[in-house]
Enzyme design. Structure first.
Site, short mmCIF file in Angstrom:
data_model
loop_
_atom_site.label_atom_id
_atom_site.label_comp_id
_atom_site.label_asym_id
_atom_site.label_seq_id
_atom_site.Cartn_x
_atom_site.Cartn_y
_atom_site.Cartn_z
N ASP A 315 0.80 -1.22 0.00
CA ASP A 315 0.00 0.00 0.00
C ASP A 315 0.83 1.27 0.00
O ASP A 315 0.39 2.30 -0.50
CB ASP A 315 -0.96 0.00 1.19
CG ASP A 315 -2.13 -0.96 0.97
OD1 ASP A 315 -2.64 -1.00 -0.16
OD2 ASP A 315 -2.53 -1.66 1.91
N TYR A 399 -9.68 -0.60 2.79
CA TYR A 399 -9.18 -0.53 4.17
C TYR A 399 -8.78 0.89 4.56
O TYR A 399 -8.28 1.67 3.74
CB TYR A 399 -7.95 -1.43 4.35
CG TYR A 399 -8.27 -2.77 4.98
CD1 TYR A 399 -8.62 -2.86 6.32
CD2 TYR A 399 -8.22 -3.94 4.23
CE1 TYR A 399 -8.90 -4.10 6.91
CE2 TYR A 399 -8.51 -5.18 4.80
CZ TYR A 399 -8.84 -5.25 6.15
OH TYR A 399 -9.14 -6.46 6.72
#
Length: 699
Positions: A315, A399
């Site tokens: 990420d 998320y």
């Protein structure tokens, strides 16, 4: 005009009217100045990143030591740009001299995917004839294509397509109503998107088709909860007030609080970067850490079926923790008396964009700092703690990651990360055997097993730059029960293993021995314990990397193979681009052959000395997540934490000077100042607790 704008930007960001601190992030004006310099010589580019190229460590230390006589480090921009045909250019631009220092074409790599890149994909997907065809096969008519959504991800790596063309994969979803959560309606196919051509070039289709889920919506927004019976009504307000203001001060982007002094940086990739961290030990401002950041992370998913092997998101390296940062809100993301900082980045066109309130700084009560009651005479001292929190929150598709750097009054630094948001979901048939790779969290919704593994980068500066790392294990003493040396078998001690080489430092966590790692300055001994001054890494949420050795994730995420690696700073600069990012500078579409980043650096010189020298400690920690229905439709925040604690650094408890809430001694003499807590009261009325001598507890 450009100079005036730079001064205005500095005043807005730092609170100062003078030059920016060398560690300050680039202002909006500086970003646009870097772009303008590049555009004079290079044309037809899209800008992927323009960020601060941090001053070299030796140069910066010299300036900090004598800022009046040593030249201020130049403001320099680190630039990533993309040309036609997925050509990637890396550049360094000196903003003070207004010239390009370095510009090179970097073959065979792809830089991270920006938010602008992601937003284009959904429009293309909805218009693609083959995607429309696949939607029809599973039950979505062409007139409902406006209800089709996707989470664009980098493709990770797929050997069919390689690394020369910039690609994304689209994880597909459906919303029956605009307010419904699409994660209850995952679709079973995966288009591949060519960012150069802005076209769908392939669609991965499973051998067994899974029609559109027919379950009712499973939502978490306010209207849905009201419809299902409403919110709880037994929650009374909790108000956090600081009527006399906050206890920290800001000098530009340098914060001073409770003996701590920290420079707060921020960039598109790591997000928060904390630098030049010192602690004032009774007038002696002692260096503790030179630089700390969350350097990388990987989220490997555990379903081996194609194409789910591609689901292992880096990420930070593939999207950027700074780029994905939320604009925070008073009373929601942070509560109390808040100081905010903005963050500026570049867009595709080379224009500066700003995320307002990207960084939140505030104080919180932290419970008891220390306390002792003497049973003989009921004398007691109790002191309450507070903590300073520097935080940001970023959203990576489904998320949310809430990142909190927490400073404590006792000299401890804590990193806490909270995971919330929504599970990544996939379609499933009624009664389908998920083979243990996932969980049905709602009818027709399969949430795959996964890990969240974060890599912390710590550049220690424990009373100076030359440090050594020791592995510390609690072990039983030698000698069997009944022996002269251990007659009763109760002996145990802290076994310290000194890391001499980079190869030796590659170690894993061991809960059975309460393993920790000390970062120590061997040349400075504590006057009482006669042991080196140090800071201890205490981290207990350290799962091993579950993808197997030799597999795709194992090759690409080499930093996650061990809990700790230690590397030596190169030349005079500890964090040059070649050794700043543990999975490599450009992460998308790397094959893992070779494994770039930490494995490559250590393999180049495995016996390199890392003792009593300038080093970096890399620590991988996180959680393994087996989803459950309680995690859906939105996941309650799950925290994980680690500590950097002083060991033999101070001569005694360093927070004894924090005013006590109450203190009495056997002689009966009144001690201490007035009551710290003046607003606490009995929950259900009745007699007020005694206040004799500033007492805050009732007997």
């Amino acid at each position: 005009m450009a100079l005036d704008r730079l001064k205005m930007a500095a005043a807005h960001v730092t609170g100062l009217t003078g030059p920016s601190h060398p560690f300050d992030p680039l202002s909006a004006a500086e970003i646009e100045k870097a772009v303008a310099i590049i555009k004079k010589e290079h044309h037809g580019l899209f800008f992927n990143a323009v960020t601060l190229w941090e001053p070299r460590k030796a140069e910066m230390m010299a300036w900090l030591e004598d800022p009046k006589n040593i030249a201020r480090p130049h403001r320099v921009a680190d630039v990533v740009a993309i040309g036609r045909g997925s050509k990637v250019y890396d550049g360094i631009v000196d903003l003070d001299e207004e010239k390009i220092l370095n510009w090179e074409l970097t073959d065979g790599v792809q830089p991270l995917i920006t938010m602008e890149d992601l937003q284009i994909v959904e429009k293309v997907v909805r218009q693609d004839p083959k995607v429309i065809e696949q939607c029809g096969i599973i039950g979505i008519p062409p007139e409902d294509m406006h209800k089709v959504y996707c989470d664009p991800w980098t493709i990770g790596y797929d050997e069919r397509f390689g690394s020369n063309v910039r690609l994304q994969q689209a994880l597909m979803y459906y919303r029956p109503h605009p307010d419904d959560s699409q994660y209850s309606y995952p679709l079973d196919f995966c288009p591949i998107y060519n960012a150069d051509e802005q076209t769908i070039i392939h669609i991965d289709i499973p051998p067994v088709r899974r029609p559109l889920n027919k379950a009712p919506p499973n939502n978490y927004h306010a209207a849905a909860i009201e419809k299902e019976g409403g919110f709880r009504t037994d929650i009374k307000p909790i108000n956090i007030t600081q009527p006399e203001g906050v206890s920290f001060t800001m000098d530009g982007r340098t914060i001073s609080w409770q003996n701590w002094k920290v420079h707060i940086g921020f960039n598109y990739r790591e997000g928060l970067v904390l630098s030049n961290i010192t602690f004032n030990d009774k007038g002696n401002e002692r260096p503790v850490f030179w630089r700390m950041s969350l350097a990388e992370m990987v989220v490997p998913y555990g379903n081996p079926d194609h194409p789910h092997q591609r689901k292992h998101a880096f990420d930070l390296g593939e999207y950027g923790g700074g780029y994905m940062t939320n604009s925070l809100s008073l009373g929601c993301d942070c509560k109390g008396a808040i100081h905010y900082m903005d963050a500026s980045f570049v867009n595709r066109a080379g224009e500066a964009t700003t995320i307002k309130n990207a960084i939140c700084i505030h104080e919180e009560d932290a419970g008891i700092l220390f306390k002792h009651t003497d049973f003989r005479d009921d004398s007691v001292t109790v002191t309450r703690a507070r903590k300073l929190i520097i935080s940001h929150i970023f959203t990576a598709a489904n998320y949310e990651y809430c990142v909190y750097w927490i400073f404590h009054q006792d000299g401890t630094v804590q990193l806490e990360i909270k995971l919330t948001g929504i599970l990544n979901t996939y379609a499933m048939l009624p009664g389908e055997d998920l083979k243990g790779w996932g969980t049905e969290v709602y009818p027709g919704v399969n949430a795959h097993n996964h890990q969240h593994l974060f890599c912390l980068r710590v550049d220690p500066n424990i009373d100076g730059p030359n440090n050594t790392v020791f592995q510390v294990d609690a072990v039983q003493g030698a000698g069997e029960v009944g022996s002269a040396e251990n007659k009763y078998g109760n002996a145990f001690y802290a076994k310290k293993t000194k890391f001499e080489t980079a190869e030796q430092s590659m170690t894993d966590y061991n809960g059975a021995t309460s393993r920790t790692w000390d970062m120590a300055n061997e040349t400075k001994l504590n006057a009482h314990s006669h042991k080196p001054v140090s800071y201890k890494l205490v981290s207990r949420e350290v799962p091993g990397l579950l993808p197997k050795p030799g597999g795709l994730v194992w090759k690409r995420a080499g930093f996650a193979r061990h809990a700790v690696h230690v590397t030596k700073c190169k030349s005079s600069f500890c964090h040059d681009d070649s050794q700043l990012h543990p999975a490599g500078r450009h992460v998308p579409q790397t094959s893992g052959e070779p494994s770039v980043g930490l494995p490559q650096w250590i393999a180049a010189n495995p016996t390199e000395n890392i003792a009593n020298t300038d080093i970096v400690l890399w620590h991988t920690f996180g959680i393994t997540h087996f989803p459950a229905p309680e995690d859906f439709p939105v996941m309650p925040a799950e925290p994980m934490t680690l500590l950097l604690r002083p060991r033999h650094f101070f001569l005694r408890n360093p927070c004894l000077d924090v005013p006590p809430s109450y203190c009495s001694v056997p002689s009966g003499m009144k001690q201490g100042s007035t009551l710290v807590d003046k607003i606490s009261k009995l929950a259900f009325g009745g007699a007020q607790s005694g206040t004799e001598g500033g007492r805050c507890c009732q007997k």
